[in-house]
Design a protein around this motif. Structure first.
Motif, mmCIF file in Angstrom:
data_model
loop_
_atom_site.group_PDB
_atom_site.id
_atom_site.type_symbol
_atom_site.label_atom_id
_atom_site.label_comp_id
_atom_site.label_asym_id
_atom_site.label_seq_id
_atom_site.Cartn_x
_atom_site.Cartn_y
_atom_site.Cartn_z
ATOM 1 N N ASN A 28 0.819 -1.227 0.000
ATOM 2 C CA ASN A 28 0.000 0.000 0.000
ATOM 3 C C ASN A 28 0.844 1.265 0.000
ATOM 4 N N GLY A 29 2.110 1.146 -0.378
ATOM 5 C CA GLY A 29 2.986 2.316 -0.495
ATOM 6 C C GLY A 29 4.165 1.963 -1.370
ATOM 7 N N GLY A 37 2.556 6.195 2.689
ATOM 8 C CA GLY A 37 1.273 5.731 2.147
ATOM 9 C C GLY A 37 1.007 6.181 0.720
ATOM 10 N N ASN A 40 1.409 2.970 -4.637
ATOM 11 C CA ASN A 40 1.079 1.584 -4.314
ATOM 12 C C ASN A 40 1.984 0.682 -5.122
ATOM 13 N N ASN A 79 -4.024 -1.686 -4.361
ATOM 14 C CA ASN A 79 -4.546 -0.443 -3.802
ATOM 15 C C ASN A 79 -4.469 0.713 -4.789
ATOM 16 N N ASP A 81 -4.788 5.169 -4.343
ATOM 17 C CA ASP A 81 -4.911 6.254 -3.369
ATOM 18 C C ASP A 81 -6.112 7.102 -3.773
ATOM 19 N N ARG A 101 -12.359 0.908 1.660
ATOM 20 C CA ARG A 101 -11.469 2.062 1.742
ATOM 21 C C ARG A 101 -11.223 2.436 3.185
ATOM 22 N N ARG A 104 -6.833 7.014 2.856
ATOM 23 C CA ARG A 104 -6.509 7.227 1.453
ATOM 24 C C ARG A 104 -6.367 5.913 0.676
ATOM 25 N N GLU A 105 -6.374 4.795 1.410
ATOM 26 C CA GLU A 105 -6.103 3.506 0.770
ATOM 27 C C GLU A 105 -7.389 2.817 0.327
ATOM 28 N N THR A 107 -8.698 -0.394 -1.419
ATOM 29 C CA THR A 107 -8.226 -1.739 -1.766
ATOM 30 C C THR A 107 -9.260 -2.425 -2.657
ATOM 31 N N ASN A 168 -2.259 5.973 -8.537
ATOM 32 C CA ASN A 168 -1.031 5.520 -7.898
ATOM 33 C C ASN A 168 -0.245 6.806 -7.682
#
Ligand code: ARG
Ligand code: ZN
Length: 415
Positions: A28-29, A37, A40, A79, A81, A101, A104-105, A107, A168
């Protein structure tokens, strides 16, 4: 005995190979030390298509953002953002997908895992008022989609892109873009790249299609809506230049930006050919405390035309970012001086080109006085390479960055 060991080792190797292909959640980053964060892992964004309608009465943005991407590993989930808005539906390769969600993530969970090196298409349909219900984060100058009394501008450095479309959201993953933007018919839309078409619709709206064909970091994506006039000219090698100026300010803006074709020629000689398909400026009819090097169409506030010499430096600065920052980009936000120090020094080189070495050194000395002013706290002028995460754009990054390059030049010479 030997055979047994060979078989064990062989089984272990097979196990490792199988494990490598086993699908896992995409990170996730992207490992940014300041903003872990942002961005992705597990896929490589190829192309965004942003089909969005904006309503000026409610400031509602509604539509569908589609991302075509390539997996870089087998994925059980991946993920995006994305902050704010109500998400109505998400499809993956045309099929309704599961998603959730947190902050900010966002999925997305495919029904069956994606394999490595697979192209996929994810489409997010959403609507809402940009920024509504969103806790402010990152430098306040760059909140993404911003309404102002005369229209809209979009400024996103470093983390505002994911405040208006799912992305992304890190310069490590550039992509090309198509913008399909529908607005009430009294407005004009300016975005990155080249305008493909303008279509009047039956319901009193107009749709503008812009294609940005050069790979671009998400923070450089922009959409500007206003009462613009378009001024067109040409740079070196027929480079299209299109400026979007507020109609009521057109005359003074045409003057303020008159030197841009010469600036492009100058920077092309010293840095290499201009890197993109077009250039130009968009001026928001609003007072902005900043300018931004949005790719192929730098964004300025209306104050840019006030105070001649200052304006020219800012105009040169944003142009220079097309080479330093936009074409050659950061891998980590903490290295922001590689953008700002180079753009600031490039604007000094323009001063030198136009007014001579003495004038340039005069400006650099003024920077030096600022940096050395003991009444400023140290934090406001960090060493160029070590800003703090919450003062990314502090003066040290710009001024000490420029001085660093000047010192290097004095040491190694112009050649
Ligand atoms: N990259 C932008 C520039 O050209 C950053 C602007 C930051 N401005 C601000 N007020 N913090 O300098
Ligand atoms: Zn800059």
């Amino acid at each position: 005995m030997r055979l047994k060991w060979i078989m064990i080792i062989a089984l272990l190797c097979i196990g490792i190979v199988v494990r490598a292909q086993e699908a896992t959640p995409g990170p996730n980053g992207l490992g940014d030390s300041f903003y872990p964060g942002l961005g992705n892992g597990g896929y490589d964004a190829q192309h965004y298509t942003l089909v969005l309608a904006w309503d000026d009465e409610t400031n509602t943005l509604a539509g569908t953002a589609t991302l075509e991407a390539l997996t870089t590993q087998a994925l059980t989930t991946f993920n995006l953002d994305f902050l704010g808005f109500e998400i109505e539906a998400i499809t993956l390769n045309g099929q309704e997908a599961n998603w959730r969600r947190v902050g900010r993530e966002l999925t997305v969970k495919p029904t069956t895992p994606l394999s490595a090196d697979e192209t996929f298409t994810v489409a997010v349909t959403y609507s809402g008022v940009p920024g509504e219900g969103v806790i402010s984060d990152g430098p306040s100058f760059a909140q993404g989609w911003m309404r102002h009394p005369n229209g809209v501008f979009v400024a996103s450095e470093p983390a505002g892109a994911s405040r208006w479309f799912p992305a992304n959201d890190h310069p490590l993953d550039k992509a090309t873009y198509t913008f399909v933007i529908t607005v009430p018919e009294r407005y004009i839309v300016a975005a990155n790249g080249l305008l493909q078409s303008t279509t009047a619709n039956d319901d009193g709206t107009q749709t503008f299609i812009w294609e940005a064909g050069d790979p671009m970091a998400s923070y450089l994506a922009t959409v500007n809506i206003g009462d613009f006039v378009v001024q067109e000219s040409e740079g070196p090698d027929g480079l299209p230049i299109r400026n979007y100026f507020p109609t009521r300010l057109a005359e003074q803006m045409i003057q303020a930006f008159a030197t841009v074709p010469d600036m492009i020629s100058f920077f092309s000689e010293i840095f290499g050919p201009y890197p993109f398909e077009a250039y130009g400026a968009v001026v928001a009819d609003a007072n902005l405390s900043f300018a931004l090097e949005t790719q192929t169409i730098s964004l300025f506030g209306r104050g840019v035309a006030v105070g001649r010499t200052g304006a020219e430096t800012v105009i040169a600065h944003e142009l220079a970012h097309q080479w330093f920052g936009n074409s050659v980009s950061l891998a980590q936000w903490k290295d922001i001086w590689l953008n700002e120090g180079f753009a600031t020094y490039a604007s000094m080189l323009w001063v030198e080109h136009r007014q001579g070495r003495r004038a340039m050194e005069g400006e650099l000395n003024a920077y030096y006085d600022l940096i050395s002013d003991p009444t400023f706290t140290a934090g406001e002028f960090s060493p160029p390479g070590s800003p703090s995460a919450d003062a990314l754009f502090n003066g040290g990054v710009y001024l000490r960055g420029a001085w660093t390059l000047h010192a290097l030049r004095l040491e190694v010479g112009d050649e």
